[in-house]
Motif scaffolding. Structure first.
Motif, short mmCIF file in Angstrom:
data_model
loop_
_atom_site.label_atom_id
_atom_site.label_comp_id
_atom_site.label_asym_id
_atom_site.label_seq_id
_atom_site.Cartn_x
_atom_site.Cartn_y
_atom_site.Cartn_z
N LYS A 1 -7.92 -9.10 -25.80
CA LYS A 1 -6.70 -9.88 -25.86
C LYS A 1 -6.20 -9.84 -27.30
CE LYS A 1 -4.60 -14.41 -25.06
NZ LYS A 1 -4.83 -15.83 -24.69
N PRO A 2 -5.21 -8.99 -27.60
CA PRO A 2 -4.73 -8.88 -28.98
C PRO A 2 -3.88 -10.08 -29.37
CG PRO A 2 -3.48 -7.43 -27.53
CD PRO A 2 -4.57 -8.02 -26.69
N ASP A 3 -3.98 -10.43 -30.64
CA ASP A 3 -3.18 -11.51 -31.20
C ASP A 3 -2.76 -11.06 -32.59
OD1 ASP A 3 -1.90 -13.86 -31.55
OD2 ASP A 3 -3.67 -15.15 -31.41
N ARG A 4 -1.96 -11.84 -33.25
CA ARG A 4 -1.48 -11.48 -34.58
C ARG A 4 -2.64 -11.48 -35.58
NH1 ARG A 4 3.50 -11.09 -36.80
NH2 ARG A 4 3.70 -11.37 -39.05
N GLY A 5 -2.99 -10.28 -36.07
CA GLY A 5 -4.06 -10.17 -37.05
C GLY A 5 -5.45 -10.37 -36.50
N ALA A 6 -5.59 -10.40 -35.18
CA ALA A 6 -6.91 -10.62 -34.58
C ALA A 6 -6.95 -10.02 -33.17
CB ALA A 6 -7.25 -12.10 -34.54
N ILE A 7 -8.16 -9.74 -32.70
CA ILE A 7 -8.37 -9.24 -31.35
C ILE A 7 -9.55 -9.98 -30.75
CG2 ILE A 7 -9.01 -7.24 -29.94
CD1 ILE A 7 -7.75 -5.46 -32.09
N ARG A 8 -9.35 -10.60 -29.59
CA ARG A 8 -10.45 -11.30 -28.92
C ARG A 8 -11.06 -10.38 -27.86
NH1 ARG A 8 -13.18 -15.61 -28.52
NH2 ARG A 8 -12.03 -16.50 -30.27
N ILE A 9 -12.37 -10.30 -27.86
CA ILE A 9 -13.09 -9.49 -26.88
C ILE A 9 -13.33 -10.32 -25.63
CG2 ILE A 9 -15.22 -8.23 -26.42
CD1 ILE A 9 -15.42 -7.64 -29.40
N LEU A 10 -12.79 -9.87 -24.52
CA LEU A 10 -12.92 -10.60 -23.25
C LEU A 10 -14.10 -10.12 -22.42
CD1 LEU A 10 -9.15 -10.72 -22.17
CD2 LEU A 10 -10.44 -12.42 -23.49
N ASP A 11 -14.44 -8.83 -22.54
CA ASP A 11 -15.51 -8.26 -21.73
C ASP A 11 -16.41 -7.39 -22.62
OD1 ASP A 11 -17.14 -7.07 -19.85
OD2 ASP A 11 -15.53 -6.72 -18.41
N PRO A 12 -17.35 -8.02 -23.35
CA PRO A 12 -18.20 -7.26 -24.27
C PRO A 12 -19.09 -6.22 -23.58
CG PRO A 12 -18.97 -9.53 -24.05
CD PRO A 12 -17.63 -9.46 -23.39
N GLU A 13 -19.51 -6.49 -22.35
CA GLU A 13 -20.35 -5.54 -21.64
C GLU A 13 -19.59 -4.25 -21.34
OE1 GLU A 13 -20.01 -8.70 -20.74
OE2 GLU A 13 -22.00 -9.50 -21.31
N ALA A 14 -18.36 -4.39 -20.85
CA ALA A 14 -17.56 -3.23 -20.56
C ALA A 14 -17.19 -2.47 -21.84
CB ALA A 14 -16.28 -3.63 -19.81
N LEU A 15 -16.95 -3.23 -22.91
CA LEU A 15 -16.62 -2.61 -24.19
C LEU A 15 -17.82 -1.82 -24.72
CD1 LEU A 15 -14.12 -2.51 -26.04
CD2 LEU A 15 -15.17 -4.32 -27.39
N ALA A 16 -19.02 -2.35 -24.49
CA ALA A 16 -20.24 -1.66 -24.94
C ALA A 16 -20.39 -0.33 -24.21
CB ALA A 16 -21.46 -2.54 -24.71
N LEU A 17 -20.01 -0.30 -22.95
CA LEU A 17 -20.07 0.96 -22.18
C LEU A 17 -19.06 1.97 -22.75
CD1 LEU A 17 -20.38 -0.36 -18.52
CD2 LEU A 17 -22.16 0.70 -19.92
N ARG A 18 -17.89 1.50 -23.14
CA ARG A 18 -16.89 2.39 -23.74
C ARG A 18 -17.42 2.98 -25.07
NH1 ARG A 18 -11.67 1.54 -21.67
NH2 ARG A 18 -11.98 0.96 -19.48
N ALA A 19 -18.19 2.18 -25.79
CA ALA A 19 -18.73 2.62 -27.08
C ALA A 19 -19.73 3.75 -26.93
CB ALA A 19 -19.38 1.45 -27.81
N GLN A 20 -20.27 3.94 -25.72
CA GLN A 20 -21.26 4.98 -25.48
C GLN A 20 -20.64 6.28 -24.99
OE1 GLN A 20 -24.13 3.27 -22.78
NE2 GLN A 20 -24.41 1.45 -24.06
N CYS A 21 -19.32 6.27 -24.75
CA CYS A 21 -18.68 7.45 -24.20
C CYS A 21 -18.53 8.55 -25.25
CB CYS A 21 -17.30 7.09 -23.65
SG CYS A 21 -17.36 5.90 -22.28
#
Length: 216
Positions: A196-216
């Protein structure tokens, strides 16, 4: 005078003589955004980080920047070590990414400690090897890892309480791409419910899914 070496990471086994010499130096507190050195500057001393984080960046002829590595407590700066041992000027730029506390070991004291203290010399070369390995990992990621994976990994590493306080330009510099590319990837991940992007910041809503993207 406070014995700061007793609290410094990496100096736990330092011999008494070296510790007494280093404790004559006083830590310096610098604010976030302070520039410690720029390309072409002469290396005047060995910087030891006691708290906070320093980012060391390399700029290209096209104006793009790349984060080579960060220096945190117990770590050292590759460029500083090379400059002191090989008498070379800085080729990158170091910026305090948070408020920091550092100790500047003058060149003369650094050379003396390298010659006389096995423990100090071991700390310098061990930390140098760790940072050099970090640089190699950065080059490997830029060359072989997808932008999406690099961005996902960067967000996970920089998150505090599930939020990353950084602009798209800052993220682009860290992962070695352009702001436009980061903006497109963040927008795509937001539509997929990961961020969820915001001004000057980004909130991570799904860290597990993001971790899977990091392994691609």
């Amino acid at each position: 005078m406070a014995e700061w070496t007793l609290e410094a990471l990496g100096l736990e086994g330092l011999d008494k003589v070296a510790r007494e010499k280093l404790d004559l130096l006083s830590p310096i507190v610098l604010p976030r955004g302070h520039i410690l050195f720029r390309p072409g500057d002469t290396v005047s001393g060995f910087v030891m980080a006691l708290s906070g984080r320093v980012g060391v960046y390399l700029s290209g002829a096209n104006g793009r920047e790349l984060l080579l590595y960060s220096v945190e407590p117990g770590q050292t700066c590759v460029q500083t070590t090379l400059g002191l041992l090989g008498e070379q000027n800085y080729v990158g730029e170091a910026i305090a990414e948070t408020d920091i506390s550092v100790v500047m070991v003058p060149r003369e004291m650094f050379v003396e400690l390298m010659a006389q203290s096995d423990r100090f010399r071991g700390f310098v070369f061990s930390a140098f090897a760790d940072r050099l390995n970090t640089v190699m990992q950065v080059l490997e990621k830029v060359a072989f890892v997808t932008i999406e994976a690099r961005l996902a990994q960067c967000l996970l590493e920089r998150a505090e309480d599930g939020e990353v306080r950084a602009t798209h330009m800052e993220l682009a510099t860290i992962i070695g791409t352009s702001r436009e590319v980061v903006s497109r990837r963040v927008e795509m991940m937001a539509k997929q419910g990961l961020l969820k992007p915001d001004r000057g910041a980004i909130r991570i809503l799904d860290p597990e899914a993001l971790a899977l993207r990091a392994q691609c």
